[in-house]
Design an enzyme around this catalytic site. Structure first.
Site, PDB file in Angstrom:
ATOM      1  N   TRP A  16      20.623 -45.830 -43.913  1.00  0.00           N
ATOM      2  CA  TRP A  16      21.977 -45.201 -44.182  1.00  0.00           C
ATOM      3  C   TRP A  16      23.005 -44.980 -43.047  1.00  0.00           C
ATOM      4  O   TRP A  16      23.852 -45.477 -43.037  1.00  0.00           O
ATOM      5  CB  TRP A  16      21.904 -44.152 -44.901  1.00  0.00           C
ATOM      6  N   ASP A  25      26.884 -37.062 -43.145  1.00  0.00           N
ATOM      7  CA  ASP A  25      26.187 -37.650 -44.316  1.00  0.00           C
ATOM      8  C   ASP A  25      25.131 -36.651 -44.968  1.00  0.00           C
ATOM      9  O   ASP A  25      24.153 -36.878 -44.490  1.00  0.00           O
ATOM     10  CB  ASP A  25      26.213 -39.007 -44.264  1.00  0.00           C
ATOM     11  N   LYS A  45      22.162 -36.746 -55.899  1.00  0.00           N
ATOM     12  CA  LYS A  45      20.562 -36.364 -55.741  1.00  0.00           C
ATOM     13  C   LYS A  45      20.759 -34.877 -55.874  1.00  0.00           C
ATOM     14  O   LYS A  45      20.111 -34.250 -57.045  1.00  0.00           O
ATOM     15  CB  LYS A  45      20.484 -36.488 -54.155  1.00  0.00           C
TER      16      LYS A  45
HETATM   17  N1  PLP Z   1      23.989 -41.996 -47.670  1.00  0.00           N
HETATM   18  C1  PLP Z   1      22.666 -41.746 -48.010  1.00  0.00           C
HETATM   19  C2  PLP Z   1      21.960 -40.916 -47.150  1.00  0.00           C
HETATM   20  C3  PLP Z   1      22.169 -41.904 -49.407  1.00  0.00           C
HETATM   21  O1  PLP Z   1      20.972 -41.681 -49.480  1.00  0.00           O
HETATM   22  C4  PLP Z   1      22.950 -42.795 -50.075  1.00  0.00           C
HETATM   23  C5  PLP Z   1      22.383 -43.214 -51.555  1.00  0.00           C
HETATM   24  O2  PLP Z   1      21.285 -43.103 -51.602  1.00  0.00           O
HETATM   25  C6  PLP Z   1      24.179 -43.239 -49.668  1.00  0.00           C
HETATM   26  C7  PLP Z   1      24.812 -42.608 -48.460  1.00  0.00           C
HETATM   27  C8  PLP Z   1      25.208 -44.115 -50.531  1.00  0.00           C
HETATM   28  O3  PLP Z   1      25.510 -43.457 -51.592  1.00  0.00           O
HETATM   29  P1  PLP Z   1      26.463 -43.841 -52.758  1.00  0.00           P
HETATM   30  O4  PLP Z   1      25.582 -44.601 -53.812  1.00  0.00           O
HETATM   31  O5  PLP Z   1      27.085 -42.657 -53.331  1.00  0.00           O
HETATM   32  O6  PLP Z   1      27.688 -44.842 -52.203  1.00  0.00           O
END
Ligand code: PLP
Length: 362
Positions: free
Chosen positions: A103, A173, A197
């Site tokens: 991520w 994040d 989540k």
């Molecule tokens: N950042 C992290 C740590 C994630 O676990 C996720 C999705 O699993 C995201 C970003 C992306 O999130 P979204 O699907 O809301 O764009």
């Protein structure tokens, strides 16, 4: 409710049963208005009450100091990967990132579309199985911000604590560990998370941002991608994701009813601790690849001796009412996501299953 699955999905993930039941109760008719909350104007007094109360609840639960805004945006955390550099990465400045996994990598790739990026620390050489020590983080002197991924959902590695970044705004994040433990929000310039989540269903992205950061932002940014737009309009510039925000409201009340974040953290450590100790006491039958000090309390990744046995494990768990234990397709292996709403009883059932599976296959 006897037929609820043991839900270990990584995201979207388990919601508290009490929250789902409350939502069900209020689905057709919300608080005597003769309609569901999805059917009324986002400018109505009834909706605005939910909207503002949700911000207040988050402020209380996270002890967010004055001087921060809480915004409800759309486009997921992935849109934040672009909005952050778009708003904050001015010419001559550098976006600094801690590279800890898949991520963080996505956030970095997106920032590179807008400007210069510096890697302040990286665990790529350790295959992302260890969060860098805080002392290893080198913040570029021209940094517009330092971005980190509090919990790497795919690899199962979590920051045990956060760096002090002085005058450089820290951006986190927290998509996969928001509200899983107390956090000193004042250390951060901005925290963001897709809701799906620990916060509620997908559809809303929560942004907690320091007002100071919103001064003098470039005027060329598209209106919907400007934090300023949403700040000035209390996240009501356009139609917000009303139902998702309503669900976040219920989840926040549930967190309060549990006793707040200290209790939530204790529960999370008990739940993940139970599974990690099953791994550690298996004499190598199960292997946790992540360094002990970086183990995530939210996403527990583990391996068996070979892929065949892992497939057998997944198949049997599915037959026993467990859901979502397959590792992310990019890394393979197994993963149990033990977010706030996953009950201790589900983790106990999994730990018992793991011991039994070992007896039969060890
Ligand atoms: N950042 C992290 C740590 C994630 O676990 C996720 C999705 O699993 C995201 C970003 C992306 O999130 P979204 O699907 O809301 O764009």
């Amino acid at each position: 409710m006897g037929n609820r699955a043991y839900n270990f999905n990584a995201g979207p993930a388990a919601l508290p049963l009490e929250v789902l039941q409350k939502a069900q109760e209020e689905l057709v008719e919300f608080k005597g208005i003769g309609m569901s909350i999805m059917e009324i104007s986002h400018r109505s007094a009834e909706y605005e009450q939910v909207h503002n109360e949700t911000q207040q609840l988050l402020k209380q639960i996270y002890s967010i100091p004055d001087g921060y805004q809480i915004q409800f945006l759309q486009g997921g955390a992935s849109t934040q990967f672009a909005m952050i550099p778009l708003n904050f990465l001015k010419p001559g400045k550098v976006g600094s990132y801690v590279l800890t996994g898949a991520w963080a990598e996505k956030a970095i790739q997106e920032a590179k579309l807008f400007g210069e990026v510096a890697i302040a620390a990286s665990s790529q050489e350790q295959k992302f199985m260890k969060i860098p020590d805080l002392s290893e983080i080198n913040i570029h002197p021209d940094s517009a911000y330092l971005h980190l991924t509090s919990n790497e959902t795919i690899e199962g590695a979590q920051f045990p604590s956060y760096p002090d970044t002085g005058n450089v705004p820290l951006i986190g994040d927290m998509s996969s560990d928001i509200l899983s433990r107390p956090v000193d929000v004042s250390k951060f310039g901005m925290i963001y998370a897709g809701a799906q989540k620990n916060l509620g269903p997908s559809g809303v992205t929560v942004v907690i941002v320091k007002e100071d950061l919103l001064q003098d932002l470039p005027k060329t940014i598209p209106t919907m991608l400007r934090y300023e737009t949403h700040g000035k309009n209390n996240s009501l510039y356009n139609t917000p994701p009303v139902y998702s925000i309503y669900m976040v409201n219920l989840v926040l009340k549930w967190i309060q009813e549990q006793g707040g974040l200290a209790v939530i953290e204790k529960n999370n450590l008990e739940k993940s601790g139970l599974i990690y100790s099953t791994i550690d006491q298996s004499g190598g039958f199960y292997r946790g690849p992540v360094d002990q000090g970086s183990r995530s309390a939210m996403n527990i990744t583990f391996r068996l001796q070979d892929e065949e046995l892992e497939k057998k494990f997944i198949k049997e768990t599915e037959q026993h009412g467990f859901v979502g234990l397959k590792g992310h397709r990019s890394v393979g292996g197994l993963r149990a996501s033990t977010y706030n709403a996953v009950p201790y009883a589900s983790c106990k059932a999994l730990a018992d299953f793991m011991s039994d599976f070992q007896k039969r296959n060890g």
